[in-house]
Write a protein that holds these residues in place. Structure first.
Motif, PDB file in Angstrom:
ATOM      1  N   ALA A  17      36.063 -17.940 -19.136  1.00 59.00           N
ATOM      2  CA  ALA A  17      36.685 -18.468 -17.922  1.00 59.00           C
ATOM      3  C   ALA A  17      38.111 -18.944 -18.199  1.00 59.00           C
ATOM      4  O   ALA A  17      39.046 -18.639 -17.452  1.00 59.00           O
ATOM      5  N   ILE A  18      38.288 -19.690 -19.281  1.00 57.35           N
ATOM      6  CA  ILE A  18      39.623 -20.183 -19.641  1.00 57.35           C
ATOM      7  C   ILE A  18      40.567 -19.009 -19.923  1.00 57.35           C
ATOM      8  O   ILE A  18      41.701 -18.960 -19.441  1.00 57.35           O
ATOM      9  N   GLY A  19      40.077 -18.039 -20.707  1.00 57.95           N
ATOM     10  CA  GLY A  19      40.920 -16.915 -21.096  1.00 57.95           C
ATOM     11  C   GLY A  19      41.321 -16.038 -19.933  1.00 57.95           C
ATOM     12  O   GLY A  19      42.465 -15.557 -19.870  1.00 57.95           O
ATOM     13  N   SER A  20      40.403 -15.811 -18.989  1.00 56.86           N
ATOM     14  CA  SER A  20      40.727 -14.976 -17.831  1.00 56.86           C
ATOM     15  C   SER A  20      41.848 -15.591 -17.004  1.00 56.86           C
ATOM     16  O   SER A  20      42.788 -14.905 -16.585  1.00 56.86           O
ATOM     17  N   ASP A 237      26.053 -14.039 -15.147  1.00 58.31           N
ATOM     18  CA  ASP A 237      25.269 -15.170 -14.643  1.00 58.31           C
ATOM     19  C   ASP A 237      26.027 -16.485 -14.664  1.00 58.31           C
ATOM     20  O   ASP A 237      25.685 -17.416 -13.938  1.00 58.31           O
ATOM     21  N   ASP A 238      27.067 -16.595 -15.482  1.00 56.44           N
ATOM     22  CA  ASP A 238      27.828 -17.835 -15.531  1.00 56.44           C
ATOM     23  C   ASP A 238      28.895 -17.812 -14.439  1.00 56.44           C
ATOM     24  O   ASP A 238      29.770 -16.947 -14.434  1.00 56.44           O
ATOM     25  N   PRO A 239      28.853 -18.769 -13.481  1.00 57.51           N
ATOM     26  CA  PRO A 239      29.770 -18.693 -12.330  1.00 57.51           C
ATOM     27  C   PRO A 239      31.239 -18.832 -12.698  1.00 57.51           C
ATOM     28  O   PRO A 239      32.096 -18.150 -12.132  1.00 57.51           O
ATOM     29  N   ARG A 242      32.379 -15.639 -14.292  1.00 59.86           N
ATOM     30  CA  ARG A 242      32.424 -14.570 -13.283  1.00 59.86           C
ATOM     31  C   ARG A 242      33.661 -14.690 -12.406  1.00 59.86           C
ATOM     32  O   ARG A 242      34.337 -13.702 -12.121  1.00 59.86           O
ATOM     33  N   ARG A 243      33.974 -15.915 -11.976  1.00 64.26           N
ATOM     34  CA  ARG A 243      35.158 -16.102 -11.123  1.00 64.26           C
ATOM     35  C   ARG A 243      36.435 -15.749 -11.866  1.00 64.26           C
ATOM     36  O   ARG A 243      37.355 -15.151 -11.311  1.00 64.26           O
ATOM     37  N   GLY A 244      36.516 -16.134 -13.154  1.00 64.66           N
ATOM     38  CA  GLY A 244      37.720 -15.835 -13.915  1.00 64.66           C
ATOM     39  C   GLY A 244      37.951 -14.340 -14.082  1.00 64.66           C
ATOM     40  O   GLY A 244      39.059 -13.841 -13.872  1.00 64.66           O
ATOM     41  N   VAL A 245      36.902 -13.600 -14.450  1.00 66.59           N
ATOM     42  CA  VAL A 245      37.030 -12.156 -14.631  1.00 66.59           C
ATOM     43  C   VAL A 245      37.298 -11.478 -13.295  1.00 66.59           C
ATOM     44  O   VAL A 245      38.075 -10.514 -13.199  1.00 66.59           O
ATOM     45  N   GLN A 246      36.663 -11.994 -12.239  1.00 66.38           N
ATOM     46  CA  GLN A 246      36.874 -11.426 -10.900  1.00 66.38           C
ATOM     47  C   GLN A 246      38.339 -11.528 -10.484  1.00 66.38           C
ATOM     48  O   GLN A 246      38.935 -10.560 -10.000  1.00 66.38           O
ATOM     49  N   ALA A 259      28.043 -10.162  -8.723  1.00 69.36           N
ATOM     50  CA  ALA A 259      26.655 -10.613  -8.577  1.00 69.36           C
ATOM     51  C   ALA A 259      26.293 -11.457  -9.788  1.00 69.36           C
ATOM     52  O   ALA A 259      26.801 -11.260 -10.890  1.00 69.36           O
ATOM     53  N   ALA A 260      25.378 -12.417  -9.566  1.00 71.65           N
ATOM     54  CA  ALA A 260      24.938 -13.288 -10.652  1.00 71.65           C
ATOM     55  C   ALA A 260      23.886 -12.615 -11.521  1.00 71.65           C
ATOM     56  O   ALA A 260      23.678 -13.007 -12.667  1.00 71.65           O
TER      57      ALA A 260
END
Length: 264
Positions: A17-20, A237-239, A242-246, A259-260
């Motif tokens: 998440a941090i890296g994205s 599965d980790d929100p 997922r948000r960061g990569v999205q 999707a989770a």
């Protein structure tokens, strides 16, 4: 091992998440924002190193094993070793051919961790000798020896325990030697410790001998990467991850369906 592997998995999700988001920030038009992104990328790199240590201890890291020469890895790390040891400690290398099948990054980590331990055992200076040689038709041996203050007999059987350290609070994580032990065991090796108070410490690592020359492997055909505008299915599965990569994918021009889990 299960505890360390679980912690590393969750920590890696946070790093994702941090890296994205850091990768997004470094493309900003504002110079200060780009600098913040670069600092976050550096933090991610340090965190990834800690994750590798935990996974090596838990023996759950994805290995990139290949035929390699331990002596060559040590020789290539000589400049880094001398910088790590400092001016008061002399580094002596006696490196013969030591073919093994392992991940070169792991071998380098073993040597650096043992060198860091030796440095701390020689605060007033000393000598660190690293020797590598074939000792049998089926084994190679890496020896790392210092002439530091040595290890008390009562502590010798504890040095490979995770989080055990003789250093002051804040001076060590206690993961260095347990990580070394985990890496050595991953490749079917053994590690022995000899030490005498006031006369130094010697670590002797034996690994199964590998082929003397690596096999020729044809280069894989380059994978076809979808062009911008393509639809990407992202399952994580980790929100936060997922948000960061999205966000990163959308910034690159992809349409993202997230999707989770596969059930969603």
């Amino acid at each position: 091992g299960r505890l360390a592997g679980g912690i590393a998995h969750d920590f890696n999700n946070l790093l994702t998440a941090i890296g994205s988001h850091a990768d997004i920030l470094v493309t900003a038009s504002d110079a200060e924002v780009r600098e913040i992104g670069q600092e976050l990328q550096a933090v991610r790199g340090r965190g990834a190193g800690l994750t590798r240590q935990l996974l090596a201890f838990a023996r759950r890291e994805v290995l990139q094993s290949r035929p390699m020469d331990v002596g060559r890895v040590v020789a290539n790390s000589a400049m880094l070793l001398r910088r790590l040891l400092g001016e008061r400690i002399e580094l002596l290398l006696d490196l013969g051919p030591c073919p093994v099948v392992a991940d070169p990054g792991h071998v380098e980590q073993v040597v650096l961790n043992l060198a860091a331990n030796a440095r701390d055992a020689m605060p007033r200076g000393g000598t660190l000798r690293v020797t590598c040689r074939e000792v049998a038709d089926d084994a190679v041996e890496l020896v790392v020896a210092d002439n530091g203050h040595g290890i008390d007999p009562a502590q010798r059987k504890l040095v490979f325990e995770p989080f055990f350290t003789t250093k002051q609070p804040g001076e060590g994580s206690g993961l260095g030697l347990s990580t070394v032990h985990g890496i050595v065991a991953q490749y079917g090796g053994t590690i022995d410790l000899e030490s005498e108070v006031g006369r130094g410490t010697t670590f002797t690592i034996r690994w199964p001998r590998g082929p003397t020359s690596p096999p020729t492997i044809p280069a894989p055909a380059p994978a076809r990467v979808p062009t911008a505008g393509a639809k990407v299915l992202l399952v994580e599965d980790d929100p936060e991850a997922r948000r960061g990569v999205q966000r990163l994918l959308r910034q690159a021009g992809y349409e993202v369906v997230d999707a989770a889990s596969p059930a969603h």
